[in-house]
Design a protein around this motif. Structure first.
Motif, short mmCIF file in Angstrom:
data_model
loop_
_atom_site.label_atom_id
_atom_site.label_comp_id
_atom_site.label_asym_id
_atom_site.label_seq_id
_atom_site.Cartn_x
_atom_site.Cartn_y
_atom_site.Cartn_z
N PHE A 123 0.83 -1.19 0.00
CA PHE A 123 0.00 0.00 0.00
C PHE A 123 0.88 1.26 0.00
O PHE A 123 0.60 2.22 -0.73
CB PHE A 123 -0.91 0.00 1.22
N THR A 124 1.93 1.23 0.81
CA THR A 124 2.85 2.38 0.84
C THR A 124 3.46 2.60 -0.53
O THR A 124 3.60 3.74 -1.00
CB THR A 124 3.96 2.14 1.88
N GLY A 125 3.82 1.50 -1.20
CA GLY A 125 4.37 1.62 -2.55
C GLY A 125 3.38 2.23 -3.52
O GLY A 125 3.75 3.02 -4.40
N ALA A 126 2.10 1.90 -3.34
CA ALA A 126 1.07 2.44 -4.24
C ALA A 126 0.90 3.94 -4.05
O ALA A 126 0.86 4.71 -5.03
CB ALA A 126 -0.25 1.73 -4.01
N ILE A 127 0.79 4.38 -2.80
CA ILE A 127 0.53 5.81 -2.58
C ILE A 127 1.80 6.65 -2.76
O ILE A 127 1.71 7.87 -2.95
CB ILE A 127 -0.07 6.06 -1.19
N ALA A 128 2.98 6.00 -2.72
CA ALA A 128 4.24 6.74 -2.89
C ALA A 128 4.63 6.89 -4.35
O ALA A 128 5.54 7.66 -4.68
CB ALA A 128 5.36 6.04 -2.12
N THR A 129 3.95 6.16 -5.23
CA THR A 129 4.26 6.27 -6.66
C THR A 129 3.87 7.66 -7.17
O THR A 129 2.74 8.11 -6.97
CB THR A 129 3.48 5.20 -7.46
N PRO A 130 4.82 8.38 -7.79
CA PRO A 130 4.51 9.73 -8.28
C PRO A 130 3.32 9.74 -9.23
O PRO A 130 3.20 8.88 -10.10
CB PRO A 130 5.81 10.14 -9.00
#
Length: 542
Positions: A123-130
């Protein structure tokens, strides 16, 4: 207005099922509005400007086709990413339950924690994607969020079962050398003494017996398998023609249970306001509340008077808040509930009287005018000074009726936690899932457009999946401190399918399904102070 962009592996989605979608506001209250799929987006139009969450059915891969929801979100012009918001809510739910269930001390290597951490990492990877506005980026973000959601659902189910086993350890005692009659006597106490929310040593397990069949083989199964029986008092069965009541079929099971099997009997719902239980002749009075109220009173009086010496507990009303068939105003819902409780209490002062929440997730309140969210109805009934003894709750899934879409175990557990906040004893009066795939109802059914494929749990519904779901769902329900009893929805399948097609544990040809043995074994395990989750795996179908 709230919009959700939906992406599949190829780009913006061309479709997504919205049959079981709904809107939720503050305090878990279902709110009215409309939901549509337009140009790759889900568009939610609410009747207020307050923040709301979307509940929607999604494909969760090996976990099933399930209803899940987002967090509360404010209106905005820019669309939200659907799977990011679904994953966000699941992460929040996991965090809340870790604290609420005092599971924060689990070791980092525990499967619940490792699953949760992996879900949070994705989830962190999803929301951190520019956010660059490109479709390929949005697709990648959605894929990460979908993986996070699936891992979160899996971790949540493991956490739910872990907590269920912990709670069961507090409720159950080691096996003791007690006779069957002594165990039944204890079950009677647990079923009748509901003045406070103090749980019995265990939640007795029962099954509903519809009056269309009565035979010695069925009697033997019931006598050796369950702690109590539930016998419906459907208006449509008892008074098929106005003024002509027939109790013969209902009499047989109640008389047998009381005199021969010495099993406690629970009755009702007395006023079941669903399509399956209302007599057709009554519908001419659907817009005349005064006459309908008088007819309801006569039905209540006739049934309770007849069985008050045999039935210690009544579910007196069900489905009034849903307004699926009759068009009640708010004050009429409360008044009819009060009538059902007061009439039963007057005729049988010592009876335990329950008010039933027939659809605890309340999907229909978004789509049907004057339909009331179940949590709001429960609060109104309690605050109105109605002297009832507890809530009855139906936990059914796998049927096309609104509110019965498939959900994961953590959601089942969470909705019971919400209802427990009313500080009233809870009886699960119908827990159930089918052994066959969903079949749409006839065109005569009112609100037919809301009846749709309810999805499934882990795999398409089959006798094996039904038995596996039964083990988990009954264990979760029976573990809850305020749950006083748990009752399977129906013993056998029939052409009329009083609850749902394929929802019994005995097939229509008389052959037992795997769920019958599993239900009896679950009851026996709880009697012995053991966890049903330790039972051997359900054998696969041939």
């Amino acid at each position: 207005m709230i919009k959700f962009a939906v992406y599949d592996q190829a780009g913006p989605a061309k479709e997504i099922p919205l049959h079981h979608s709904y809107l939720v506001g503050k305090e878990d209250l279902t709110v009215p509005g409309s939901i549509a799929f337009e140009n790759g987006m889900i568009v939610c139009r609410k009747h207020s400007s307050e923040a709301a969450a979307l509940g929607v059915q999604i494909d969760a891969g090996p976990l099933g086709r399930l209803c899940v929801q987002t967090c509360l979100l404010p209106d905005r012009e820019e669309p939200y990413n659907l799977y990011v918001e679904l994953a966000r809510h699941r992460i929040m739910l996991l965090l809340n339950k870790l604290e609420e269930w005092a599971l924060s001390d689990l070791p980092d290597t525990h499967e619940v924690i490792t699953g949760f951490e992996k879900a949070r990492e994705l989830f962190t990877g999803a929301i951190a994607t520019p956010h660059d506005g490109k479709v390929d980026t949005a697709v990648r973000v959605s894929q990460l969020a979908r993986q996070s959601l699936a891992l979160g659902i899996e971790a949540g189910e493991r956490m739910t079962l872990l907590q269920a086993e912990r709670d069961l350890a507090h409720r159950t005692a080691p096996p003791s050398k007690k006779s069957l009659s002594q165990r039944h006597a204890e079950s009677t106490i647990a079923l009748s003494d509901d003045t406070e929310c103090d749980e019995p040593a265990r939640a007795p397990i029962g099954c509903t017996l519809y009056p269309d069949q009565f035979s010695e083989p069925l009697q033997k199964i019931v006598a050796r398998s369950f702690d109590f029986v539930s016998v419906p008092a459907r208006w449509s069965d008892i008074e098929r023609e106005e003024g002509q009541r027939n109790f013969v079929a209902t009499d047989r099971w109640i008389e047998w249970a009381v005199r021969t099997a010495k099993l406690p009997v629970c009755g009702g719902p007395l006023l079941d306001l669903s399509a399956r239980a209302l007599p057709r002749w009554l519908m001419i009075w659907e817009n005349d509340y005064k006459t309908l109220r008088e007819l309801a009173y006569e039905h209540l009086k006739a049934v309770v008077t007849r069985y008050r010496r045999a039935v210690p507990r009544w579910t007196v009303i069900s489905g009034v808040n849903a307004n699926m068939e009759l068009n009640f105003r708010l004050e009429e819902m409360v008044d009819l509930t009060r009538l059902a409780v007061l009439t039963t209490k007057k005729l049988q002062p010592a009876a335990t009287v329950l008010v039933e929440i027939s659809s605890p997730f309340g999907e229909q309140a978004t789509h049907i005018d004057r339909s009331l969210a179940p949590i709001l109805y429960a609060g109104l009934v309690k605050e109105s000074g109605i002297n009832f003894d507890g809530f009855a709750v139906r936990l059914q899934m796998g049927d096309g009726e609104p509110g019965r879409a498939a959900r994961d175990l953590m959601q089942l557990s969470a909705v019971l936690d919400v209802l427990a906040e009313f500080d009233k004893p809870i009886h699960i009066t119908a827990v159930g899932a089918p052994s066959v795939a969903f079949k749409p109802p006839s065109s005569q059914t009112k609100h037919r457009s809301l009846y749709a494929d309810p999805g499934y749990w882990h795999a398409p519904w089959s006798p094996r999946v039904q038995a596996e779901w039964l083990t988990s769902a009954v264990t979760v329900a029976a573990s809850k401190p305020c749950v006083q009893s748990v009752c399977w929805q129906m013993l056998w399948d029939s052409e009329n399918a009083p609850e749902m097609r394929g929802g019994g544990v005995i097939a229509s040809d008389g052959k037992p399904k795997p769920a019958l043995k599993r239900l009896a074994d679950t009851c026996a395990a709880l009697r012995a102070g053991a966890s049903p989750l330790k039972l051997p795996p359900v054998e696969a179908e041939a």
